[in-house]
Design a protein around this motif. Structure first.
Motif, PDB file in Angstrom:
ATOM      1  N   LEU A 211       0.822  -1.210   0.000  1.00 32.68           N
ATOM      2  CA  LEU A 211       0.000   0.000   0.000  1.00 32.68           C
ATOM      3  C   LEU A 211       0.853   1.255   0.000  1.00 32.68           C
ATOM      4  O   LEU A 211       0.551   2.227  -0.705  1.00 32.68           O
ATOM      5  CB  LEU A 211      -0.926  -0.012   1.222  1.00 32.68           C
ATOM      6  N   THR A 212       1.921   1.245   0.759  1.00 32.11           N
ATOM      7  CA  THR A 212       2.806   2.401   0.827  1.00 32.11           C
ATOM      8  C   THR A 212       3.423   2.708  -0.532  1.00 32.11           C
ATOM      9  O   THR A 212       3.532   3.871  -0.936  1.00 32.11           O
ATOM     10  CB  THR A 212       3.910   2.164   1.864  1.00 32.11           C
ATOM     11  N   ASN A 213       3.805   1.647  -1.244  1.00 33.01           N
ATOM     12  CA  ASN A 213       4.460   1.823  -2.545  1.00 33.01           C
ATOM     13  C   ASN A 213       3.488   2.092  -3.680  1.00 33.01           C
ATOM     14  O   ASN A 213       3.812   2.839  -4.618  1.00 33.01           O
ATOM     15  CB  ASN A 213       5.293   0.582  -2.879  1.00 33.01           C
ATOM     16  N   TRP A 214       2.306   1.471  -3.624  1.00 33.43           N
ATOM     17  CA  TRP A 214       1.460   1.449  -4.811  1.00 33.43           C
ATOM     18  C   TRP A 214       0.077   2.074  -4.643  1.00 33.43           C
ATOM     19  O   TRP A 214      -0.601   2.340  -5.633  1.00 33.43           O
ATOM     20  CB  TRP A 214       1.289   0.002  -5.290  1.00 33.43           C
ATOM     21  N   TRP A 215      -0.385   2.278  -3.409  1.00 38.31           N
ATOM     22  CA  TRP A 215      -1.710   2.872  -3.229  1.00 38.31           C
ATOM     23  C   TRP A 215      -1.613   3.944  -2.156  1.00 38.31           C
ATOM     24  O   TRP A 215      -1.907   3.699  -0.982  1.00 38.31           O
ATOM     25  CB  TRP A 215      -2.740   1.817  -2.840  1.00 38.31           C
ATOM     26  N   PRO A 216      -1.189   5.137  -2.515  1.00 31.60           N
ATOM     27  CA  PRO A 216      -0.967   6.193  -1.528  1.00 31.60           C
ATOM     28  C   PRO A 216      -2.217   6.495  -0.706  1.00 31.60           C
ATOM     29  O   PRO A 216      -3.341   6.484  -1.229  1.00 31.60           O
ATOM     30  CB  PRO A 216      -0.567   7.400  -2.384  1.00 31.60           C
ATOM     31  N   GLY A 217      -2.020   6.744   0.574  1.00 28.27           N
ATOM     32  CA  GLY A 217      -3.120   7.111   1.447  1.00 28.27           C
ATOM     33  C   GLY A 217      -3.605   8.524   1.164  1.00 28.27           C
ATOM     34  O   GLY A 217      -3.036   9.246   0.336  1.00 28.27           O
ATOM     35  N   PRO A 218      -4.636   8.961   1.859  1.00 29.16           N
ATOM     36  CA  PRO A 218      -5.243  10.274   1.561  1.00 29.16           C
ATOM     37  C   PRO A 218      -4.311  11.452   1.797  1.00 29.16           C
ATOM     38  O   PRO A 218      -4.504  12.515   1.225  1.00 29.16           O
ATOM     39  CB  PRO A 218      -6.448  10.323   2.511  1.00 29.16           C
TER      40      PRO A 218
ATOM     41  N   ASP B 191       0.327  -0.849 -13.048  1.00 32.21           N
ATOM     42  CA  ASP B 191       1.734  -0.485 -12.902  1.00 32.21           C
ATOM     43  C   ASP B 191       2.446  -1.378 -11.894  1.00 32.21           C
ATOM     44  O   ASP B 191       3.603  -1.761 -12.079  1.00 32.21           O
ATOM     45  CB  ASP B 191       1.877   0.986 -12.530  1.00 32.21           C
ATOM     46  N   SER B 192       1.745  -1.737 -10.827  1.00 32.46           N
ATOM     47  CA  SER B 192       2.322  -2.648  -9.837  1.00 32.46           C
ATOM     48  C   SER B 192       2.555  -4.021 -10.432  1.00 32.46           C
ATOM     49  O   SER B 192       3.610  -4.635 -10.254  1.00 32.46           O
ATOM     50  CB  SER B 192       1.394  -2.739  -8.626  1.00 32.46           C
ATOM     51  N   VAL B 193       1.558  -4.524 -11.170  1.00 36.19           N
ATOM     52  CA  VAL B 193       1.684  -5.812 -11.845  1.00 36.19           C
ATOM     53  C   VAL B 193       2.852  -5.780 -12.832  1.00 36.19           C
ATOM     54  O   VAL B 193       3.651  -6.724 -12.911  1.00 36.19           O
ATOM     55  CB  VAL B 193       0.367  -6.165 -12.566  1.00 36.19           C
ATOM     56  N   ALA B 194       2.945  -4.695 -13.585  1.00 34.59           N
ATOM     57  CA  ALA B 194       4.011  -4.578 -14.579  1.00 34.59           C
ATOM     58  C   ALA B 194       5.389  -4.623 -13.931  1.00 34.59           C
ATOM     59  O   ALA B 194       6.312  -5.278 -14.434  1.00 34.59           O
ATOM     60  CB  ALA B 194       3.850  -3.279 -15.364  1.00 34.59           C
ATOM     61  N   SER B 195       5.544  -3.942 -12.806  1.00 39.86           N
ATOM     62  CA  SER B 195       6.818  -3.942 -12.105  1.00 39.86           C
ATOM     63  C   SER B 195       7.186  -5.341 -11.637  1.00 39.86           C
ATOM     64  O   SER B 195       8.346  -5.756 -11.736  1.00 39.86           O
ATOM     65  CB  SER B 195       6.750  -2.976 -10.913  1.00 39.86           C
ATOM     66  N   ALA B 196       6.199  -6.086 -11.139  1.00 39.83           N
ATOM     67  CA  ALA B 196       6.457  -7.453 -10.679  1.00 39.83           C
ATOM     68  C   ALA B 196       6.871  -8.353 -11.835  1.00 39.83           C
ATOM     69  O   ALA B 196       7.771  -9.187 -11.709  1.00 39.83           O
ATOM     70  CB  ALA B 196       5.212  -8.008  -9.992  1.00 39.83           C
ATOM     71  N   GLY B 197       6.228  -8.193 -12.999  1.00 39.82           N
ATOM     72  CA  GLY B 197       6.588  -8.995 -14.159  1.00 39.82           C
ATOM     73  C   GLY B 197       7.952  -8.660 -14.695  1.00 39.82           C
ATOM     74  O   GLY B 197       8.717  -9.546 -15.109  1.00 39.82           O
ATOM     75  N   ALA B 198       8.293  -7.370 -14.690  1.00 40.82           N
ATOM     76  CA  ALA B 198       9.600  -6.951 -15.200  1.00 40.82           C
ATOM     77  C   ALA B 198      10.728  -7.492 -14.336  1.00 40.82           C
ATOM     78  O   ALA B 198      11.818  -7.789 -14.832  1.00 40.82           O
ATOM     79  CB  ALA B 198       9.671  -5.430 -15.264  1.00 40.82           C
ATOM     80  N   ALA B 199      10.483  -7.627 -13.034  1.00 38.08           N
ATOM     81  CA  ALA B 199      11.509  -8.158 -12.141  1.00 38.08           C
ATOM     82  C   ALA B 199      11.832  -9.604 -12.474  1.00 38.08           C
ATOM     83  O   ALA B 199      12.962 -10.067 -12.268  1.00 38.08           O
ATOM     84  CB  ALA B 199      11.042  -8.042 -10.691  1.00 38.08           C
TER      85      ALA B 199
ATOM     86  N   ARG C 228      -2.095 -10.227  -7.073  1.00 38.93           N
ATOM     87  CA  ARG C 228      -2.072 -10.143  -8.533  1.00 38.93           C
ATOM     88  C   ARG C 228      -0.653  -9.966  -9.045  1.00 38.93           C
ATOM     89  O   ARG C 228      -0.287 -10.527 -10.076  1.00 38.93           O
ATOM     90  CB  ARG C 228      -2.988  -9.002  -8.983  1.00 38.93           C
ATOM     91  N   ASP C 229       0.134  -9.179  -8.318  1.00 38.63           N
ATOM     92  CA  ASP C 229       1.544  -9.063  -8.676  1.00 38.63           C
ATOM     93  C   ASP C 229       2.206 -10.443  -8.653  1.00 38.63           C
ATOM     94  O   ASP C 229       2.968 -10.800  -9.562  1.00 38.63           O
ATOM     95  CB  ASP C 229       2.270  -8.148  -7.685  1.00 38.63           C
ATOM     96  N   GLU C 230       1.928 -11.195  -7.606  1.00 35.15           N
ATOM     97  CA  GLU C 230       2.535 -12.517  -7.452  1.00 35.15           C
ATOM     98  C   GLU C 230       2.045 -13.470  -8.540  1.00 35.15           C
ATOM     99  O   GLU C 230       2.829 -14.259  -9.089  1.00 35.15           O
ATOM    100  CB  GLU C 230       2.219 -13.079  -6.073  1.00 35.15           C
ATOM    101  N   ALA C 231       0.759 -13.391  -8.881  1.00 34.57           N
ATOM    102  CA  ALA C 231       0.214 -14.265  -9.920  1.00 34.57           C
ATOM    103  C   ALA C 231       0.849 -13.965 -11.274  1.00 34.57           C
ATOM    104  O   ALA C 231       1.203 -14.878 -12.035  1.00 34.57           O
ATOM    105  CB  ALA C 231      -1.305 -14.107  -9.993  1.00 34.57           C
ATOM    106  N   TRP C 232       1.009 -12.665 -11.579  1.00 35.96           N
ATOM    107  CA  TRP C 232       1.600 -12.296 -12.865  1.00 35.96           C
ATOM    108  C   TRP C 232       3.083 -12.659 -12.910  1.00 35.96           C
ATOM    109  O   TRP C 232       3.580 -13.141 -13.932  1.00 35.96           O
ATOM    110  CB  TRP C 232       1.399 -10.816 -13.135  1.00 35.96           C
ATOM    111  N   ALA C 233       3.788 -12.440 -11.818  1.00 33.02           N
ATOM    112  CA  ALA C 233       5.201 -12.802 -11.771  1.00 33.02           C
ATOM    113  C   ALA C 233       5.370 -14.304 -11.980  1.00 33.02           C
ATOM    114  O   ALA C 233       6.294 -14.748 -12.676  1.00 33.02           O
ATOM    115  CB  ALA C 233       5.811 -12.379 -10.438  1.00 33.02           C
TER     116      ALA C 233
END
Length: 434
Positions: free
Chosen positions: A221-228, A350-358, A290-295
């Motif tokens: 959440l800190t990295n990918w879904w900023p709080g208010p 974007d989060s999914v994409a980063s996980a796949g690129a890794a 979802r990041d883990e599934a795509w990776a």
């Protein structure tokens, strides 16, 4: 009893009586690009051929469809490949060979000299050995695999393999069309003491407030879904791709896929009589699973290309109230996870994409569907009116083909879907990068 949303979605969608396991399949409940037009499969066939060329025409070319529904996409591709090899060329939306120098989605006139014939197809290509050895056709080399938890459909062609798990050592194309949106995830709300899980009663859909999120989910959440109160920035962030300008804005979310636009969540908590519902001015769908599934999917590819097509959002434009919703029989319904309806949420692409690129260790591309399809020849342009005077039948057919493509490229509909394209061990070819 209330449980985490991730557990509720898992049971509702993929349990023994789950929505995607039983019944006729997703096509009875919502519309995707696969169901909308044969032009989608035609464009994907071009991508298959691009990947085949980048791989050097391997003896076996895999095409793996993850979240295959009832195999509709692979059946279309199977027919297109067989017919295309028979006539020696690409095919249009009607299943006929196409004219060279055109978009490839408008079929030629009958008897056109540009139309390839089986005789022309039998000629040796310039790059084949002069010894007379004929390269095996794409139909001879291609292997189709559908990945789905449901039982194999009775009438599925035997050429299509059916499995519940993504196979390893893929050489070719892995395609996931609206799969990630149904990978179960947890939901959280931002409270005075930080992020806390939202719990849900699987029978009623009523939500209550749960425990603080785990360290792993808090990190996501800190990295990918900023709080208010957060001020997200991509300055100096290595996860930000060079193709960032290609990505969609919040207003282009893929509503035409019979799924909601961002921020239009129709949830059980909005119904009268739900006093237990947690109230917050900021709600998030934790995309870490979802990041883990795509990776994992990308990691199954030895060489080739992984493509995810889904409706989604980006870090700087997350929907404040989330996107969780349900679908049943073509209608949007509250997301009650009792197995009677689809439960879905937009994808943090974007989060999914980063996980796949890794995992893929190659630069990825993230573009709107309308741009991806146009790069594959699906421009959706109307035929010239002059054609109506010289070839009325051809004009009508070309107009129908253009209309089919227009639905897939409409920026307010299916054209607003995002295409994430992750190569593994091959360069980004002309049909892969803009």
């Amino acid at each position: 009893m209330s449980i985490l949303w991730r557990d509720a979605m898992s049971r509702a969608l993929y349990g023994p009586d789950g929505f995607f396991v039983n019944g006729a399949g997703p096509a009875d409940h919502f519309r995707t690009s696969v169901h909308a037009s044969p032009a989608f499969a035609t464009a994907l066939l071009r991508l298959v051929r691009e990947v085949d060329t980048a791989l050097g025409h391997p003896d076996r070319l895999d095409v793996v469809d993850v979240g295959a529904g009832r195999g509709e996409l692979l059946q279309s591709l199977l027919g297109l490949v067989a017919f295309g090899d028979a006539v020696g060329g690409a095919v249009g939306v009607s299943g006929e060979p196409t004219r060279s120098g055109r978009s490839g989605l408008i079929p030629p006139r009958a008897g056109s000299p540009e139309t390839l014939t089986p005789t022309a197809a039998a000629r040796r290509s310039p790059d084949e050995p002069s010894s007379g050895t004929v390269r095996p056709t794409l139909a001879d080399r291609i292997r189709f695999t559908a990945v789905e938890y449901a039982h194999r459909p009775q009438n599925l062609p035997q050429e299509i393999n059916w499995t519940a798990e993504i196979p390893a050592e893929i050489t070719g194309l892995l395609i996931a069309t609206e799969w990630l949106d149904n990978v179960p995830l947890d939901v959280a709300v931002h409270t005075e003491d930080g992020w806390r899980y939202v719990l849900v009663d699987p029978e009623s859909g009523v939500e209550t407030l749960g425990e603080p999120v785990s360290p792993a989910d808090l990190d996501w959440l800190t990295n990918w879904w900023p709080g208010p109160t957060s001020q997200p920035s991509t300055d100096g962030d290595p996860s930000t791709p060079a193709t960032w300008a290609d990505a969609t804005s919040q207003g282009e979310s893929g509503f035409g896929a019979a799924r909601p636009a961002q921020g239009s969540s129709l949830t059980a908590r909005s119904r009268p009589g739900c006093p237990e519902t947690p109230h917050s001015d900021h709600r998030a769908e934790i995309g870490r699973p979802r990041d883990e599934a795509w990776a994992t999917a990308v990691g199954k590819i030895s060489r080739g290309l992984a493509v995810a097509v889904d409706y989604g959002h980006l870090r700087d434009a997350r929907p404040v109230d989330g996107t969780l919703t349900g679908y049943r029989s073509g209608r949007q319904v509250p997301p009650v996870p009792d197995g009677s309806s689809d439960v879905t949420a937009h994808v943090a692409m974007d989060s999914v994409a980063s996980a796949g690129a890794a995992v893929g260790r190659c630069a990825y591309s993230l573009v709107l569907q309308r741009e991806a399809l146009r790069a594959l020849g699906a421009d959706g342009g109307r035929p010239s009116l002059s054609l109506a005077g010289t070839d009325p039948v051809g004009y009508v057919r070309a107009l129908a083909a253009a209309s089919a493509v227009a639905e897939l490229t409409d920026p307010a509909g299916l054209g607003g879907h995002l295409w994430l394209r992750q190569p593994v061990g091959i360069p980004l070819g002309p049909a892969v990068a803009r």
